[in-house]
Scaffold this active site. Structure first.
Site, PDB file in Angstrom:
ATOM      1  CB  CYS A 169      -0.856   0.082   1.263  1.00 30.21           C
ATOM      2  SG  CYS A 169      -1.882  -1.341   1.576  1.00 30.21           S
ATOM      3  N   GLY A 181       0.379   0.002  -5.149  1.00 31.33           N
ATOM      4  CA  GLY A 181      -0.908  -0.681  -5.041  1.00 31.33           C
ATOM      5  C   GLY A 181      -1.834  -0.243  -6.154  1.00 31.33           C
ATOM      6  CG  ASN A 201       2.616   0.925   3.562  1.00 33.22           C
ATOM      7  OD1 ASN A 201       3.675   1.467   3.326  1.00 33.22           O
ATOM      8  ND2 ASN A 201       2.352  -0.289   3.124  1.00 33.22           N
ATOM      9  N   GLY A 202       1.238  -1.541   5.689  1.00 31.52           N
ATOM     10  CA  GLY A 202       1.908  -2.529   6.533  1.00 31.52           C
ATOM     11  C   GLY A 202       0.983  -3.684   6.814  1.00 31.52           C
ATOM     12  CE1 TYR A 240       9.479  -5.388  -8.549  1.00 30.43           C
ATOM     13  CE2 TYR A 240       8.051  -5.192  -6.631  1.00 30.43           C
ATOM     14  CZ  TYR A 240       8.213  -5.334  -8.000  1.00 30.43           C
ATOM     15  OH  TYR A 240       7.110  -5.399  -8.804  1.00 30.43           O
TER      16      TYR A 240
HETATM   17  P1  AMP Z   1       9.382 -14.791 -10.066  1.00 29.80           P
HETATM   18  O1  AMP Z   1      10.792 -15.244  -9.736  1.00 29.80           O
HETATM   19  O2  AMP Z   1       8.867 -15.359 -11.322  1.00 29.80           O
HETATM   20  O3  AMP Z   1       8.438 -15.041  -8.928  1.00 29.80           O
HETATM   21  O4  AMP Z   1       9.396 -13.229 -10.284  1.00 29.80           O
HETATM   22  C1  AMP Z   1      10.445 -12.417  -9.897  1.00 29.80           C
HETATM   23  C2  AMP Z   1      10.167 -11.026 -10.414  1.00 29.80           C
HETATM   24  O5  AMP Z   1       9.053 -10.460  -9.725  1.00 29.80           O
HETATM   25  C3  AMP Z   1      11.359 -10.107 -10.179  1.00 29.80           C
HETATM   26  O6  AMP Z   1      11.781  -9.698 -11.452  1.00 29.80           O
HETATM   27  C4  AMP Z   1      10.831  -8.929  -9.413  1.00 29.80           C
HETATM   28  O7  AMP Z   1      11.073  -7.735 -10.123  1.00 29.80           O
HETATM   29  C5  AMP Z   1       9.348  -9.140  -9.285  1.00 29.80           C
HETATM   30  N1  AMP Z   1       8.922  -9.078  -7.862  1.00 29.80           N
HETATM   31  C6  AMP Z   1       9.610  -9.406  -6.776  1.00 29.80           C
HETATM   32  N2  AMP Z   1       8.881  -9.214  -5.658  1.00 29.80           N
HETATM   33  C7  AMP Z   1       7.676  -8.747  -6.053  1.00 29.80           C
HETATM   34  C8  AMP Z   1       6.478  -8.357  -5.366  1.00 29.80           C
HETATM   35  N3  AMP Z   1       6.387  -8.386  -4.040  1.00 29.80           N
HETATM   36  N4  AMP Z   1       5.439  -7.941  -6.110  1.00 29.80           N
HETATM   37  C9  AMP Z   1       5.523  -7.913  -7.447  1.00 29.80           C
HETATM   38  N5  AMP Z   1       6.618  -8.267  -8.152  1.00 29.80           N
HETATM   39  C10 AMP Z   1       7.690  -8.688  -7.471  1.00 29.80           C
END
Ligand code: AMP
Length: 471
Positions: free
Chosen positions: A8, A34, A108-109, A253
């Site tokens: 969020c 979000g 958020n959290g 990220y």
């Molecule tokens: P996967 O290994 O297929 O699960 O996807 C990894 C990718 O998802 C990485 O390239 C990240 O940029 C992205 N990623 C990592 N954590 C998240 C998250 N919490 N929400 C959305 N995307 C994520």
């Protein structure tokens, strides 16, 4: 354990003639945190005006809705949830009419003891509208008999365990709170209003301030309660038991690279992750390419450290929408292809280093490696600018259950084979902490740092959870 995992952003504006519009813009800047619901509550003539909806900020709010959100104060929220609970009742800010007036909350959290609190409240007769943890907080506040809202909030906070950056709006004050660990960011800014007075703004990330021309003032500190009312701004510690555990994944990220999070530029940290990765896991290659967009700063850092040229070997389509109609079976890996397209001109016949920010299930990496190989790459070396993801997050980042985290169950070699790369390396935990200024390397140079406790939470990478976890 079923959790209400949520990603969020929160926002607040106090004493500004365009408070709701500032909230709209602030949320728009933080849309990456979000995308499933958005909401704004404003305070007008002692009453709350509310508009919430499912979808993106630009879809939920049009001119008529913003015009209705009158008042010089407003708070807002965007939310993403993957637990199948994307219902309007869970959209925030949540509002309630309490004995002493209306209250709105944006959170958020994730509260790790929300289930226990909820059961206790239900046993006492509380009726819940939705399934998120934030509603518990409103119920707890409603049980406090004080007619001073800040006193009520302060007496409820010690009952909460886990991650919370809150913005509350009562009929008299805007109240901002950060948990004792400081898991999720929360920053304070200022802006002049039409009368030349200070208007306070609060947001999850500083990129929101950039868009509304507000000046960054400082972070709300872990364990701090900050509020503004007619008399001005006030701040206190609501607890003296403070154990800093800022989420390192915000830097890896989650946050926007143009934000300053926990006092450090996210872009610079990501570049530093890439530099450390190159120092630790160098390999001979012709070109360094990022997985766009999240891998870009780390790839720049990797290239700078290794001296291997940086290129955009994969181009991202930024206009991919949810309504995309997929062919039933004639095109393989369409999900990743509609978003990412490899460039033959960069990749053909080359030894390629591909840098991504994280590897979770491994399925994205596998698809990307296949695409790059189809584009003619001779060798593919995958470099991940964070350590193996081995544990779920209970503090507000959506990570899958442990069973789906490939690094929790497979060796480096098994993961390499799964993603079909020629080599695979992750950033070490030491490298991760060093890049955010807390590593052993810095410790050697600086005795004060050597003995310093780590102030980041890296539970998803090292399995060390700073709070108790409740079933
Ligand atoms: P996967 O290994 O297929 O699960 O996807 C990894 C990718 O998802 C990485 O390239 C990240 O940029 C992205 N990623 C990592 N954590 C998240 C998250 N919490 N929400 C959305 N995307 C994520």
């Amino acid at each position: 354990m079923k959790t209400w995992r949520e990603e969020c952003a929160v926002f607040g504006a106090w004493n500004h003639e365009e408070a709701a519009r500032l909230a709209y813009l602030g949320l728009y800047a933080m849309q990456h945190r979000g995308q499933e619901s958005a909401g704004i509550v404003s305070l007008h003539a002692g009453e709350h005006r509310v508009h919430k909806g499912l979808g993106l900020v630009v879809d939920v709010f049009k001119e008529p809705e913003l015009c209705e959100l009158k008042g010089r104060v407003s708070i807002g929220h965007v939310r993403y949830s993957t637990t199948g609970e994307n219902r309007i009742v869970n959209a925030q800010p949540m509002v309630a009419g309490l004995l002493n007036g209306p209250v709105a909350i944006a959170h958020n959290g994730n509260l790790v003891n929300a289930k226990i609190i909820r059961k206790k409240l239900q046993a006492q007769g509380a009726i819940f509208q939705g399934t998120n943890d934030t509603e518990c907080v409103l119920h707890l506040i409603s049980h406090i008999s004080s007619d001073d809202f800040v006193t009520s909030v302060k007496s409820v906070l010690p009952q909460l365990e886990g991650a919370f950056s809150f913005v509350f709006l009562s009929h008299r004050e805007m109240v901002c709170v950060r948990d004792r660990y400081g898991f999720r960011p929360l920053v304070l800014g200022k802006k002049k209003n039409d009368q030349g007075e200070d208007a306070w703004v609060v947001a999850s990330e500083t990129c929101a301030f950039d868009l509304i021309d507000a000046q960054y003032v400082r972070e709300i500190e872990p364990g701090e309660i900050f509020w503004v009312d007619e008399k001005g701004a006030h701040s206190e510690k609501w607890t003296h038991s403070i154990h800093s555990a800022k989420c390192v994944f915000e830097h890896v990220y989650f946050s926007r690279p143009d934000s300053v999070v926990f006092g450090q530029s996210v872009y610079e940290s990501r570049k530093a992750f890439g530099r450390w990765l190159a120092k630790e896991s160098g390999v001979a290659a012709d070109v360094v390419i990022p997985v766009p967009d999240s891998g870009v700063p780390a790839a720049i850092g990797y290239s700078a450290e290794s001296g291997i040229p940086f290129e955009f070997g994969i181009i991202r389509n930024h206009y991919v929408g949810r309504t995309f109609i997929q062919p039933h079976q004639s095109v393989r890996d369409i999900g990743v292809k509609i978003k990412l397209n490899p460039q033959r001109a960069v990749l053909s016949g080359k030894k390629v280093i591909v840098v991504d920010d994280s590897l979770v299930r491994g399925t994205t990496s596998q698809k990307i490696v296949r695409l790059i190989r189809q584009a003619g790459a001779k060798e593919i070396h995958v470099r991940i600018a964070s350590p193996p993801t081995v544990g779920p997050c209970y503090y507000g980042v959506d990570t899958p259950q442990k069973s789906q985290l490939i690094a929790a169950h497979q060796s480096l070699e098994e993961i390499r084979a799964f993603i079909e790369a020629d080599s695979l390396a992750y950033l070490s935990l030491d490298g991760l902490f060093s890049a955010v200024g807390e590593g052993r390397e810095e410790g050697r140079e600086n005795n004060a740092l050597k003995n310093k406790e780590k102030s980041y939470c890296a539970a998803c990478f090292n399995g060390e959870y700073p709070t108790p976890l409740f079933e």
